[in-house]
Design an enzyme around this catalytic site. Structure first.
Site, PDB file in Angstrom:
ATOM      1  N   PRO A  12      33.469  53.930  54.232  1.00  0.00           N
ATOM      2  CA  PRO A  12      34.447  54.755  54.967  1.00  0.00           C
ATOM      3  C   PRO A  12      34.950  55.914  54.113  1.00  0.00           C
ATOM      4  O   PRO A  12      35.142  55.776  52.906  1.00  0.00           O
ATOM      5  CB  PRO A  12      35.579  53.762  55.276  1.00  0.00           C
ATOM      6  CG  PRO A  12      34.972  52.406  55.160  1.00  0.00           C
ATOM      7  CD  PRO A  12      33.903  52.520  54.131  1.00  0.00           C
TER       8      PRO A  12
ATOM      9  N   HIS B 200      51.592  39.932  28.626  1.00  0.00           N
ATOM     10  CA  HIS B 200      50.410  39.845  29.503  1.00  0.00           C
ATOM     11  C   HIS B 200      49.631  41.171  29.477  1.00  0.00           C
ATOM     12  O   HIS B 200      48.401  41.176  29.265  1.00  0.00           O
ATOM     13  CB  HIS B 200      50.869  39.520  30.936  1.00  0.00           C
ATOM     14  CG  HIS B 200      49.738  39.336  31.898  1.00  0.00           C
ATOM     15  ND1 HIS B 200      49.282  38.105  32.290  1.00  0.00           N
ATOM     16  CD2 HIS B 200      48.954  40.236  32.546  1.00  0.00           C
ATOM     17  CE1 HIS B 200      48.286  38.253  33.141  1.00  0.00           C
ATOM     18  NE2 HIS B 200      48.067  39.541  33.313  1.00  0.00           N
ATOM     19  N   GLU B 201      50.324  42.287  29.704  1.00  0.00           N
ATOM     20  CA  GLU B 201      49.643  43.583  29.737  1.00  0.00           C
ATOM     21  C   GLU B 201      49.134  43.983  28.355  1.00  0.00           C
ATOM     22  O   GLU B 201      48.069  44.604  28.231  1.00  0.00           O
ATOM     23  CB  GLU B 201      50.594  44.648  30.288  1.00  0.00           C
ATOM     24  CG  GLU B 201      51.076  44.403  31.717  1.00  0.00           C
ATOM     25  CD  GLU B 201      49.929  44.298  32.707  1.00  0.00           C
ATOM     26  OE1 GLU B 201      48.859  44.894  32.453  1.00  0.00           O
ATOM     27  OE2 GLU B 201      50.089  43.616  33.731  1.00  0.00           O
TER      28      GLU B 201
ATOM     29  N   ASP C 281      43.989  38.611  38.306  1.00  0.00           N
ATOM     30  CA  ASP C 281      42.963  38.521  37.262  1.00  0.00           C
ATOM     31  C   ASP C 281      41.992  37.387  37.554  1.00  0.00           C
ATOM     32  O   ASP C 281      40.772  37.540  37.427  1.00  0.00           O
ATOM     33  CB  ASP C 281      43.619  38.296  35.899  1.00  0.00           C
ATOM     34  CG  ASP C 281      44.557  39.431  35.512  1.00  0.00           C
ATOM     35  OD1 ASP C 281      44.331  40.556  35.997  1.00  0.00           O
ATOM     36  OD2 ASP C 281      45.502  39.191  34.747  1.00  0.00           O
TER      37      ASP C 281
END
Length: 643
Positions: free
Chosen positions: A234, A455-456, A530
């Site tokens: 699309p 985490h990041e 994740d």
């Protein structure tokens, strides 16, 4: 003055005005037949009438077989109190009559009495008149007229409304709803307006050449393809390309959607197909463009559990006949677009109908630059804006996505009261589209903020350390959309991917959860996206690409798309267990690998997380200060944005 201004305005008359006029005519006839007074005559008895007649108070009498209406003289109305109730009409004016009505019984005796009064001078005139049936007829027909009007109104609504063209009229419901673009006035799009799509434009160029000069091909016995199917994701410009073909060829262009053939009435779809091709043949050479053809072109016999005659199949059968059957006109070329070519019927795809399948792919970096230049033309942009940089920032973006980026950048610049759109506005627009809207006012506790930062930072550390992982652009812990933090990468646009590249990407994806394990010795639900991504990658390696040693060179991928209709898996239960085991082992191995890398760089991980908590957004330069130059620096990486 334009040509459109010279066209006379056609007065459109609402059908409801016609219905109202008919009812008004009936009412006028009823009033004309029933008298001219706005006041109903007062009923009276025959004896009282004879009394009025003997007194000389009656001026005029009209009568039929059963009833009579009496008009009194003005002197009688003024002087006799007995007639005070009939002096005035409903508006307070003098009542001109009739004043009384009565049942006469025997009409012959009644007429003789009137003759006697006329001779004696007690009556001025009388008129016998036939019995009127118009009033009764109107009252009888009025309910029928109302029902007919309601029925016509409902059928027009079900047929798509009065503004839907031919399909809006109940008697034209089988007419085609295609919109005709005239080559002289309506079609302004040419190949110059279509950026990128070089391969697709070359494919359709031959169709344009044939429509311009058919003798060039027919003189040596060649035949032009009867149809071309545009296939692609699309937003890649399939509809725009079809309009450009019509604009270049300068021929009539019939445009409609596949869903326009589908209607609640049986046989309407096939009728509209016949009417569409009839109109196109009358204006040949012409182009018919059917957008989203999979609405009617799906494979027949699939999932038809009703056991009845399918209206969609009838429409498809008629389309097949018109495209390549007896009496077809080769000067009508059919273009169609879909992003679901795998579900189309094989008979529709065969040579002689859609001879060519043109794949309209996502644009590459060079094509993205051309698309940006088209959409940047109407914008007030800064002079130092680099389109090459914008093209590198948007790998995987379609033409529609790029148009959206340009519009969002203009809105962001206007929101900041800028006079021109600059580079930062485009970067913010890409972040807005990929990551979602920033939510700086979202309440997050210190513990949660540190967990998000760890985490990041884990993602950033692993991607910086691995050779084939996508290098980092920036990391943020400002919530965007549904995510609490995000990381933007610079992926290379690879045509083929090797196992070690996929494993490095999986390891970087698991870096967030691994960092939580290393620092807190606990894990959380923050790694949902994740886990979803890495599970899909591992399943693809095992079941699609044949990259697993246990299963070997085998794939369970079905490119036809028909496997979704099967109720059984294409492998045994033992193989299913093996697949599940191999997927789990792949993911766990990369998870342990990420933990090992982070334990070796634990101090740098904590330092990066602290900077991230302080600044909320960190860039590539911050990582270079902590980790040093990236050992696996590609020569010219292409920038992307991935969460």
């Amino acid at each position: 003055m334009s040509k459109k201004d010279n066209k006379p305005n056609k007065t459109k008359i609402s059908p409801w005005l016609i219905y109202a006029g008919i009812i008004a005519v009936f009412m006028a006839i009823s009033l004309a037949s029933g008298g001219s007074s706005w006041t109903d005559p007062k009923p009276t008895s025959l004896s009282k009438f004879y009394n009025y007649l003997d007194k000389g108070e009656v001026d005029k009498v009209t009568f039929s077989q059963s009833t009579a209406k009496v008009y009194l003289k003005e002197d009688a109305l003024k002087n006799d109190e007995e007639h005070k109730d009939v002096k005035k009409d409903v508006f307070g004016n003098q009542n001109k009559g009739p004043h009384y009505s009565l049942e006469i019984g025997n009409s012959e005796l009644f007429q003789k009495r009137l003759d006697t009064a006329l001779e004696e001078g007690k009556l001025n005139v009388y008129n016998p008149e036939p019995e009127s049936m118009w009033g009764d007829l109107f009252l009888t027909l009025l309910p029928i007229l109302v029902l007919v009007a309601l029925w016509i109104f409902m059928m027009r609504r079900m047929a798509g409304g009065g503004a839907a063209g031919g399909g809006g009229q109940i008697f034209n419901i089988g007419k085609s709803k295609a919109k005709l673009f005239d080559e002289k006035n309506d079609i302004k799009v040419t190949f110059k307006d279509v950026a990128g799509l070089e391969g697709a434009k070359e494919e359709v160029q031959e169709i344009v050449e044939f429509l311009k000069n058919p003798e060039k091909y027919t003189s040596i016995g060649g035949k032009i393809p009867k149809g071309a199917l545009l296939v692609g994701p699309p937003g890649t410009g399939k509809t725009l390309l079809a309009k450009a073909v019509a604009g270049e060829a300068k021929v009539p262009f019939f445009s409609l959607s596949g869903s326009d053939f589908v209607e609640m009435f049986v046989g309407v779809g096939a009728s509209r197909v016949r009417d569409l091709f009839k109109q196109a043949k009358e204006k040949s050479p012409a182009i018919i463009f059917i957008d989203e053809i999979d609405a009617v072109g799906r494979a027949r016999g699939k999932n038809n559990f009703s056991g009845s005659n399918d209206e969609r199949e009838n429409t498809l059968n008629q389309l097949l006949t018109e495209m390549d059957g007896f009496g077809t006109n080769t000067n009508v070329i059919v273009l169609a677009a879909t992003n679901r070519a795998d579900v189309l019927d094989k008979a529709l795809m065969r040579a002689g109908r859609f001879d060519r399948q043109i794949y309209v792919d996502l644009p590459d970096i060079r094509e993205r630059k051309e698309i940006f230049e088209v959409h940047l033309t109407p914008l007030k942009k800064s002079e130092d804006l680099d389109t090459d940089f914008l093209a590198k920032q948007t790998p995987g973006f379609s033409g529609a996505d790029i148009a959206n980026v340009c519009n969002e950048a203009a809105l962001i610049a206007a929101r900041k009261d800028k006079k021109a759109v600059d580079k930062q506005d485009f970067l913010d627009a890409v972040d807005r589209i990929v990551g979602g809207l920033e939510k700086k006012n979202k309440i997050i506790s210190k513990e949660e903020k540190r967990a998000i930062a760890i985490h990041e930072a884990g993602h950033a550390t692993i991607s910086w350390m691995l050779e084939h992982a996508h290098p980092l652009v920036k990391v943020t812990i400002v919530p965007r959309g549904q995510s609490l933090g995000a990381a933007w990468y610079l992926p290379e646009e690879r045509l083929i991917v090797r196992p070690d590249q996929m494993l490095d990407e999986m390891c970087a994806t698991m870096g967030g959860r691994a960092a939580e394990k290393v620092i807190f010795d606990k894990i959380s639900t923050g790694a949902l996206s994740d886990l979803e991504k890495v599970t899909k990658q591992a399943r693809a390696m095992v079941t699609i690409y044949g990259l697993n040693d246990k299963l070997g060179n085998i794939t369970y991928y079905d490119s036809s798309g028909q496997s979704e209709y099967n109720f059984s898996k294409p492998y045994s239960e033992e193989t299913a267990k093996t697949i599940d085991k191999e997927i789990s082992e792949l993911i766990e191995a990369q998870y342990l690998r990420a933990i090992k890398i982070l334990e070796e760089n634990k101090d740098k991980l904590i330092q990066l997380a602290d900077i991230l908590i302080e600044k909320e957004v960190i860039f590539k330069d911050d990582l270079e200060k902590i980790f040093g130059q990236r050992p696996f620096q590609s020569p010219e990486p292409e920038v992307s944005t991935e969460l």
